[in-house]
Design a protein around this motif. Sequence first.
Motif, PDB file in Angstrom:
ATOM      1  N   CYS A 133       0.941  -1.183   0.144  1.00  0.00           N
ATOM      2  CA  CYS A 133       0.154   0.275  -0.574  1.00  0.00           C
ATOM      3  C   CYS A 133       0.861   1.419  -0.300  1.00  0.00           C
ATOM      4  O   CYS A 133       1.428   1.565   0.937  1.00  0.00           O
ATOM      5  CB  CYS A 133      -0.813  -0.061   1.638  1.00  0.00           C
ATOM      6  SG  CYS A 133      -2.014   1.223   1.661  1.00  0.00           S
ATOM      7  N   ILE A 170      -0.119   4.007   0.686  1.00  0.00           N
ATOM      8  CA  ILE A 170      -0.101   5.428   2.636  1.00  0.00           C
ATOM      9  C   ILE A 170       1.201   4.569   3.180  1.00  0.00           C
ATOM     10  O   ILE A 170       2.001   4.858   3.390  1.00  0.00           O
ATOM     11  CB  ILE A 170      -1.253   5.050   2.416  1.00  0.00           C
ATOM     12  CG1 ILE A 170      -2.022   5.135   1.406  1.00  0.00           C
ATOM     13  CG2 ILE A 170      -1.651   6.147   3.659  1.00  0.00           C
ATOM     14  CD1 ILE A 170      -3.245   4.851   1.973  1.00  0.00           C
ATOM     15  N   CYS A 215      -7.085   2.242  -4.650  1.00  0.00           N
ATOM     16  CA  CYS A 215      -6.751   1.691  -5.848  1.00  0.00           C
ATOM     17  C   CYS A 215      -6.713  -0.138  -5.505  1.00  0.00           C
ATOM     18  O   CYS A 215      -6.430  -1.185  -6.978  1.00  0.00           O
ATOM     19  CB  CYS A 215      -4.841   2.002  -5.682  1.00  0.00           C
ATOM     20  SG  CYS A 215      -4.080   1.224  -4.347  1.00  0.00           S
ATOM     21  N   THR A 270      -7.147   4.896  -1.501  1.00  0.00           N
ATOM     22  CA  THR A 270      -7.851   5.545  -2.585  1.00  0.00           C
ATOM     23  C   THR A 270      -8.642   3.853  -3.980  1.00  0.00           C
ATOM     24  O   THR A 270      -8.659   4.510  -4.582  1.00  0.00           O
ATOM     25  CB  THR A 270      -6.134   5.804  -3.507  1.00  0.00           C
ATOM     26  OG1 THR A 270      -5.379   4.817  -3.876  1.00  0.00           O
ATOM     27  CG2 THR A 270      -5.417   6.781  -2.952  1.00  0.00           C
ATOM     28  N   ARG A 310      -8.027  -1.073   8.577  1.00  0.00           N
ATOM     29  CA  ARG A 310      -8.702  -0.312   7.680  1.00  0.00           C
ATOM     30  C   ARG A 310      -9.807  -1.004   7.511  1.00  0.00           C
ATOM     31  O   ARG A 310     -11.022  -1.116   8.084  1.00  0.00           O
ATOM     32  CB  ARG A 310      -8.497   0.716   6.530  1.00  0.00           C
ATOM     33  CG  ARG A 310      -9.317   1.306   5.598  1.00  0.00           C
ATOM     34  CD  ARG A 310      -8.693   1.855   4.750  1.00  0.00           C
ATOM     35  NE  ARG A 310      -8.424   3.138   5.314  1.00  0.00           N
ATOM     36  CZ  ARG A 310      -6.183   3.146   4.700  1.00  0.00           C
ATOM     37  NH1 ARG A 310      -6.259   1.894   4.415  1.00  0.00           N
ATOM     38  NH2 ARG A 310      -5.763   3.874   4.754  1.00  0.00           N
ATOM     39  N   PRO A 369      -3.720  -1.900   5.073  1.00  0.00           N
ATOM     40  CA  PRO A 369      -4.817  -2.049   4.154  1.00  0.00           C
ATOM     41  C   PRO A 369      -5.741  -2.813   5.262  1.00  0.00           C
ATOM     42  O   PRO A 369      -7.391  -2.643   5.859  1.00  0.00           O
ATOM     43  CB  PRO A 369      -4.610  -2.666   3.482  1.00  0.00           C
ATOM     44  CG  PRO A 369      -2.942  -2.189   2.996  1.00  0.00           C
ATOM     45  CD  PRO A 369      -2.527  -1.895   4.357  1.00  0.00           C
TER      46      PRO A 369
HETATM   47  S1  SF4 Z   1      -6.804  -0.356  -1.640  1.00  0.00           S
HETATM   48 FE1  SF4 Z   1      -6.515   1.400   0.104  1.00  0.00          FE
HETATM   49  S2  SF4 Z   1      -5.642  -0.086   1.234  1.00  0.00           S
HETATM   50 FE2  SF4 Z   1      -5.175  -1.117  -0.444  1.00  0.00          FE
HETATM   51  S3  SF4 Z   1      -3.340  -0.363  -1.861  1.00  0.00           S
HETATM   52 FE3  SF4 Z   1      -4.341   0.674  -2.260  1.00  0.00          FE
HETATM   53  S4  SF4 Z   1      -4.719   2.655  -0.446  1.00  0.00           S
HETATM   54 FE4  SF4 Z   1      -4.060   1.204   0.052  1.00  0.00          FE
END
Ligand code: SF4
Lengths: 236, 492
Positions: free
Chosen positions: B83, B85, B145, B143, B99, B96
Amino acid sequence: MEAWIEFGKGPLFRLAFVIMLLGLIRALFLVLVGMVEAYHRAGDRVLPWADLHKKTLMWMFPVKRIFNRRPVYSIVSFIWHIGLILVPIFYSAHVLLLMNQSLGVTWWPVLAQDVAHILTWITVAGGVLLFLMRYIPAMSRRLSKFMDGFWVVLITAVFVTGAICAQTAVSAYGYQVSMLIHIYGANLILVLLPFSKTAHSVLFPLGQYAGAIGWKFPKGAGAKVRTTIGKEVNHV
Amino acid sequence: MISFTEETRQKAFSTQRKPETVESQGLPHVRFHVEEAHLIPAGERPKKFLEAFAAILKHTNYRFMLDQYSRVSAKCARCSANCQIYETTHAPEDVPCFRSEMLLSIYRRHFTVGGAVKGRLTGDVGLTEEKIDELADSVYNCTACRRCTLECPMGIDHGLITHLARWILAEIGIAPRALVVSTREQLVGATGNTSAIPLPALQDTIEFLEEEIADYKGVEIKVPMDVEGAEYMFIAPVSDWMMEAETLMGCICALHAGGVSWTVGTQYYDAINYGLFYSDHHLEQVLHKVEAEVKRLGVKKILIGECGHASRSAKFFYNVFAEQLNIPVINILEVTHDLLKQGKLKFDTEIIKEKVTYHDPCNIARPGWVIEQPREIIKAFIKNYEEMTPSGRDNLCCGGGGGTVSIDELRPYRTLITGRRKAEQIEKTGAEIVIAPCANCKKQVRELLEDNEVPVELVGLHDLIYKAIILSDDGIAWHDPMGDDDWTPPDA
Ligand code: SF4
Ligand code: SF4
C-alpha cells in the motif's frame, strides 16, 4: 487424571469433532449460498474465471509471490501450515484415535514416525517465530487481536505436548500432564476452528471468487435501500 | 524530489476545516468538507449508520463478502508493504487490513450472533460516533486502488470494503462535498454533467477543437454529433473538453484516420461516475443516463475516453445495471491500438524525442484490461521509452484514486503521502514526459510532480498521438504535423 484423559479422547473429542464439522459446514454454506445468489442476481455474469482459478492455485502453492512481501514471515507461515495440516490428520496415533472413535473411518494414510516428529518440531519452531514476528513489528502488533496471538500459543502448546507424549523417555506423570494438555488443547482447537479466523481452513479457496463476485451489484438495490431507511430515492 | 520529514507529514495530515466550526456544528471529524452532515445530527449517527448498513445488507450481495472476509483475515500484514500509504507513513493504522477491520468489526459486532454475544460478555458498547469519524477519515485516506489485494493470500479486496463503507457513510450524509456536488449536478442539475458544462459551451469547444486541428494538422475534421446507429458512442470525462484539449484532439484524429464510425451524444456527454467512489445507488443512476443516450442514438458500443474510473464503471457495471444488456464497453486505447494493428495509423517517429514513461491507471490496469495496448502504441512512434517498476497490474496508484483527486482540501495528503511513491517512481525513470491516460491520474500526477518538485511533464497518450499522427486529407496530401510547408512525409 487417566479418567479425564479418556473422557477427552472419547466423548469430548467426538463432541468437539462434530461441533467443528457442523460449524465449518455452516461457514462454508453461508458464503457459498451468498456467492451463488449474488452471481445469479447479477445482470452481467462475466467473470475472469481462468484468472481466478490461477490466483487461487497460486496462493495454495505460493512460490511465485511469497518472496514479494514479508518473505521470512511468509515462508515460516507456509512451512508451519504443512506440519499443522499433516500431523493432526496423518500421525499414526491420531489415525488410531479416529478409527477407535467410531467416526466411521476404516482406512487412512499414515505419516512415517520420523517424518511426523520432524514436522512437529518444525511446527513448534515455526509457532515461536510467528509469535515473535507478529508482536515485534509495530504494524502486525497493532493489527493483532487477542485471538491472533492465542491461536499460535495454543497450537504450539498442543504440538509441544504431543511431541513430549511421543517420547519414550518421559515419566508416567509427565506423560499424563502432557497428554491432558494435548487432548484438551486439541479439543479446544476443534471447537474454536469454525468461529475464528481459522475458518479459513475451508474458506480459503473461495477468497478470490468472493472478491470478484462481491463486485457484482444487484440492479435497483440503491433505491430499495433508500426506501427502507426512509430517504428520498432521488435525493443526491 | 523533496524529502519526507515530520514537517511534511504534519502538512499532509493538516486540515482546512476550522476545529471550532466542526465542534460547534457537531460535524464529523474528518479532513474533507462534508456536504450533508447536518442531515443527521451528532449523537444519532451510530444508530442511523447501523440502519443504513442493515438496509444495504438486506438489499445487496455484500453479506457473503463480509462473512468471508471476517472469517479469513490472517492479520499477517503482508498487504502493508503493497500500500502506497503505508509505504510512506509506516503507521500501523495505514495497514490495509487495519482499515478494513474497522468495518468488519462493526459487521461482526452488530450483524452476527457470535459478535453480539461476545459484545454483551465483554461489555463492548459497539458503534460510537468516534468510530464513525475514524472510519470516515480512513476510507477517504484509501484510494481504493486494490494493489494490496495482490499480496493478500486470502484474496481480501480492501477496495471493495472501502467502497461499501463509503456507501454506508454517504447514506448518513458523510461524503466529500466535492463528489456530492458534482454528482448532484450530473444527476439532477440543469447541465446534467459533473463540470456543469452546458451543451452550447460543449458545441463551441468542439468547433474550436476542429479549427485547431485544421490549423495544426491541415485537415478538416468534423466531430460527428448525434449520429444515429453509429458503431461507437464516444464519451469522455466531461472535464476533458475544457482541460485536456490535446487528448481529445488526439482521439478525434485517431478515430478519423481509422475511418471509425463514431459519434458524440448531445443529450448526455459525461463519462465521469463518482458513484463508483461513494454510492452504488448513484453509480447505477449515472449509468442509466448513459444507457438512455445509447438507446436514443442506437449505437452499438460505448467508447470511453482516456479515463480509468469512467472506463471501469462503464465496463464492469453498465451491463450490471442496464436493461438492454450486452453493449460492449471499450476504452479509447483499445480502439487506437486496433487501428494501429490494422495499419490505419501513421506516425512521424521523429516528433517525440524526449524520454517518456507510462503510468498505468489502476482502474484499467489492475483487472489486466488495458496494459499492453498503450505500450504497443507508444513503441510505434516513441523511441526513448522507459518502463516504471513496478508497472502493469502491479502498478503503484498515482495517489489520487477513489475520487480523492477531486477533493482539493486533501491535496497535501494526496501529493505528499499517497502520491509520494509515484513521484519517486517517475523520477527514477529519468523521463522528461510521463503519460497518464486518465483524467483523474492526470490531475493528481500534475499536482504531485509540482508539490514534490519533480520536473517532469505530464500528458495523455493521445496528446502525443496528436503531435505525431500523420493525416492524409482524403488521401490526397500529407500534412506536416508541425506545419512546415517544405516538409515531405515519411514513407507512408
Ligand atoms: S486499496 Fe487502499 S489500502 Fe489497498 S493499497 Fe490501495 S490505498 Fe492502500
Ligand atoms: S494480507 Fe490479507 S490476511 Fe494478511 S493482513 Fe493483509 S488483508 Fe489481512
